[in-house]
Scaffold this active site. Structure first.
Site, PDB file in Angstrom:
ATOM      1  N   TYR A  86     -40.477  13.063  14.605  1.00 22.97           N
ATOM      2  CA  TYR A  86     -39.062  13.001  14.971  1.00 22.97           C
ATOM      3  C   TYR A  86     -38.933  12.528  16.409  1.00 22.97           C
ATOM      4  CZ  TYR A  86     -34.366  14.231  16.332  1.00 22.97           C
ATOM      5  OH  TYR A  86     -33.087  14.170  16.818  1.00 22.97           O
TER       6      TYR A  86
ATOM      7  N   ASN B 245      -7.990   0.827  -9.484  1.00 22.78           N
ATOM      8  CA  ASN B 245      -6.964   1.813  -9.832  1.00 22.78           C
ATOM      9  C   ASN B 245      -7.542   3.151 -10.265  1.00 22.78           C
ATOM     10  OD1 ASN B 245      -4.498   0.020  -9.697  1.00 22.78           O
ATOM     11  ND2 ASN B 245      -5.788  -1.127 -11.100  1.00 22.78           N
TER      12      ASN B 245
ATOM     13  N   ARG C  93      -4.036   7.385 -10.328  1.00 24.39           N
ATOM     14  CA  ARG C  93      -5.159   7.471 -11.261  1.00 24.39           C
ATOM     15  C   ARG C  93      -6.492   7.838 -10.590  1.00 24.39           C
ATOM     16  NH1 ARG C  93      -5.013   2.105 -14.459  1.00 24.39           N
ATOM     17  NH2 ARG C  93      -3.270   1.502 -13.134  1.00 24.39           N
TER      18      ARG C  93
ATOM     19  N   LYS D  27     -33.477   8.970  16.129  1.00 32.35           N
ATOM     20  CA  LYS D  27     -32.046   9.101  16.410  1.00 32.35           C
ATOM     21  C   LYS D  27     -31.867   8.903  17.894  1.00 32.35           C
ATOM     22  CE  LYS D  27     -27.834  10.907  16.540  1.00 32.35           C
ATOM     23  NZ  LYS D  27     -27.476  12.280  16.894  1.00 32.35           N
TER      24      LYS D  27
ATOM     25  N   ALA E 140     -53.965  16.521  21.084  1.00 34.43           N
ATOM     26  CA  ALA E 140     -53.362  16.962  19.825  1.00 34.43           C
ATOM     27  C   ALA E 140     -52.974  18.430  19.906  1.00 34.43           C
ATOM     28  CB  ALA E 140     -54.346  16.737  18.683  1.00 34.43           C
TER      29      ALA E 140
ATOM     30  N   GLY F  72      -0.917  -7.912 -15.604  1.00 30.58           N
ATOM     31  CA  GLY F  72       0.205  -8.762 -15.974  1.00 30.58           C
ATOM     32  C   GLY F  72      -0.326 -10.129 -16.369  1.00 30.58           C
TER      33      GLY F  72
ATOM     34  N   ARG G 224     -31.616   6.655  12.317  1.00 34.22           N
ATOM     35  CA  ARG G 224     -30.235   7.127  12.460  1.00 34.22           C
ATOM     36  C   ARG G 224     -29.563   6.436  13.644  1.00 34.22           C
ATOM     37  NH1 ARG G 224     -30.786  13.248  12.896  1.00 34.22           N
ATOM     38  NH2 ARG G 224     -28.512  13.108  12.983  1.00 34.22           N
TER      39      ARG G 224
ATOM     40  N   ALA H 280       0.835  -1.210   0.000  1.00 32.05           N
ATOM     41  CA  ALA H 280       0.000   0.000   0.000  1.00 32.05           C
ATOM     42  C   ALA H 280       0.867   1.256   0.000  1.00 32.05           C
ATOM     43  CB  ALA H 280      -0.919  -0.007   1.216  1.00 32.05           C
TER      44      ALA H 280
ATOM     45  N   THR I  44       6.683  -3.251  -7.198  1.00 32.91           N
ATOM     46  CA  THR I  44       6.073  -4.179  -6.236  1.00 32.91           C
ATOM     47  C   THR I  44       7.102  -5.103  -5.576  1.00 32.91           C
ATOM     48  OG1 THR I  44       5.509  -5.566  -8.143  1.00 32.91           O
ATOM     49  CG2 THR I  44       3.754  -4.198  -7.245  1.00 32.91           C
TER      50      THR I  44
END
Ligand code: UD1
Ligand code: MG
Length: 454
Positions: free
Chosen positions: A351, A229, A16, A336, A408, A141, A318, A10, A79
């Site tokens: 929520y 790559n 690229r 969440k 409500a 290769g 979440r 690495a 390499t």
């Protein structure tokens, strides 16, 4: 089995990719590609894992920490030169060395094992190479081998002649070599080739010149050894990983209505008899228990969905969202750090953040837990079987008791006792006939104005 050490290349940052992030840290399924590889290789219980780092090495070391050893390759001369840098870390190591490329991240442990087995077969090959036949041989290769898998020559695309380029068996980069032989071979590798690099692949050619055999093990599924790559190859790697995972999830007993539209994370856990509808996305840390249904267009991350739960369509779970058995979350509901108790329901436009909701509670449409005062987060506790009327704002910290009813449209900022009814809204003004009188008066005015204008 002999002791194993892995060497992971690495050092090249991946030019690229045109990125400020090292190539091997680019995520696939939400996880750095090199971590996919290290995790899989861990199944072989390697005695040592040496990562060869060079460009952007701080990034790689920050991401991997102390779980591996590092060897620095500076400058990057190929390499073969890269593997040579592991000689210090592997000094005296007599076991098998498995060489992996950080940019070839999806090699299976089973495949790695079969290479080590091949290394110890009766014909004692000097090197075992993992070959594959990609649909497009591109810049890979080539492995020139006979029908018994004995390698005659390894040649890089750039150095290959027409006949060699016509060979469809390619080098994946993965190799197995005995630790006692590797560094002697590497010391003899030169750099007189098209790229002026020290090629790792040349150890096979050097062994052949010594009269030693090397063997190629062919990887059945070319997708296992695709190299990354470029950004296009990164996208292809993601696509292939998702294909593997979808198949695995379906094999595990889940129904995917349109598998190609469901995206998993590296650690997503899906139980049996789970149904996942179209266009569902899983971020990291999601678990779905048996019998749950995830409906279309939902997004889950760091969430635990219990047995038989229903999620969505259009729900967002979440991190820290926990749904207990049989709980239901409907459209446009966000959770969440919140627990929805057994059989509790939040069916529309809600929520729930920093909240616990007791079993059997009903959260009405448009309920919001107001958990943030601009500086701190606060908790909302809702008791079992509580009923929260539509469009209520629960201003945390606040507790709603068991069996309580919130009318409500209430904005509740003080605790509600068990069994209480709380209504927080203005007294109603009732004026019978007022609207009729208003309309009559206004119509008359408008008529008069028209006549005046003629
Ligand atoms: C290499 C192989 C090729 C194979 C292909 C498979 C060689 C000479 N070529 O080519 O046969 O088909 O992989 O994907 O081995 N690296 C270093 N130091 C260096 C050079 C490279 O650490 O000096 C690392 C890179 O970071 C990368 C890996 O080695 O992780 C492979 O290098 P790369 O330049 O991508 O080689 P390829 O041209 O793909
Ligand atoms: Mg490469």
């Amino acid at each position: 089995m002999k002791n194993v050490a892995t060497v992971i290349l690495a050092a090249g940052k991946g030019t690229r990719l045109k990125s400020g992030l090292h190539k091997v840290l680019h995520p696939v399924a939400g996880r750095a590609m090199i971590l996919h590889l290290i995790d899989e290789a861990a199944q072989l219980q390697p005695e040592k894992t040496v990562v060869i780092v060079g460009e952007y090495r701080d990034q790689v070391q920050d991401a991997l920490g102390g779980q591996v050893e590092y060897a620095v390759q500076e400058p990057q001369l190929g390499t073969g030169h890269a593997v040579q840098q592991a000689s210090g870390a592997l000094n005296g190591f007599e076991g098998d060395v498995l060489i992996l490329y950080g940019d070839v991240p999806f090699v299976k442990a089973e495949t790695m094992r079969s290479m080590l087995d091949r290394l110890h077969a009766a014909d004692a090959p000097a090197v075992v190479v993992l070959g594959f036949r990609p649909p497009d041989t591109l810049r890979y290769g080539r492995v020139i081998a006979d029908k018994f898998g004995r390698i005659e020559k390894m040649v890089e695309h750039k150095d290959a002649n027409e006949a060699e380029r016509a060979c469809t068996l390619c080098n994946s980069g993965v190799m197995a070599v005995k630790g006692s032989e590797l560094f002697e071979l590497l010391a003899r590798v030169g750099n007189t080739n098209a790229q002026g690099e020290y090629y790792l692949t040349d150890i096979v050619n050097l062994a052949a010149a010594d009269g030693r055999n090397s063997a190629v093990v062919e990887c059945e599924d070319h997708r296992e050894v695709t190299g990354v790559n470029s950004r296009a190859e990164l996208a292809a790697a993601e696509r292939e990983w998702q294909e593997f995972k979808r198949a695995e999830v379906m094999d595990g007993g889940a129904t995917l209505k349109a598998p190609e539209t469901v995206f998993f994370s590296w650690d997503t856990e899906i139980g049996e008899d789970v149904t996942i509808e179209q266009n569902v996305v899983f971020g990291p840390g999601a678990k779905v228990a048996n019998g749950a249904t995830i409906r279309a267009f939902s997004h889950l991350e760091g969430a635990t969905v219990g047995e038989g739960c229903e999620v969505g369509p259009f729900a967002r779970l979440r991190p820290g969202a926990v749904m207990e058995k049989g709980a239901k979350v409907g459209n446009f509901v966000e959770m969440k750090k919140a627990v929805l108790g057994e059989g509790a329901k939040a069916n529309h436009l809600t929520y729930l953040g920093d909240a616990t909701v007791g079993a059997g509670a009903n959260i009405g449409a448009g309920t919001i837990t107001c958990n943030y005062d601009g500086y701190f987060k606060h908790k909302t506790e809702i008791g079992e079987r509580a009923f929260i009327g539509s469009n209520s704002a629960l201003i945390a910290p606040v507790r709603i008791g068991a069996d309580a009813i919130v009318a409500a449209g209430s904005a509740v900022s003080r605790d509600v006792a068990d069994g209480e009814m709380r209504m927080v809204r203005a007294e109603q003004l009732v004026k019978p006939g007022w609207a009729d009188r208003f309309h009559d008066a206004m119509k008359r005015k408008k008529e008069a104005a028209k006549r005046g204008g003629e």
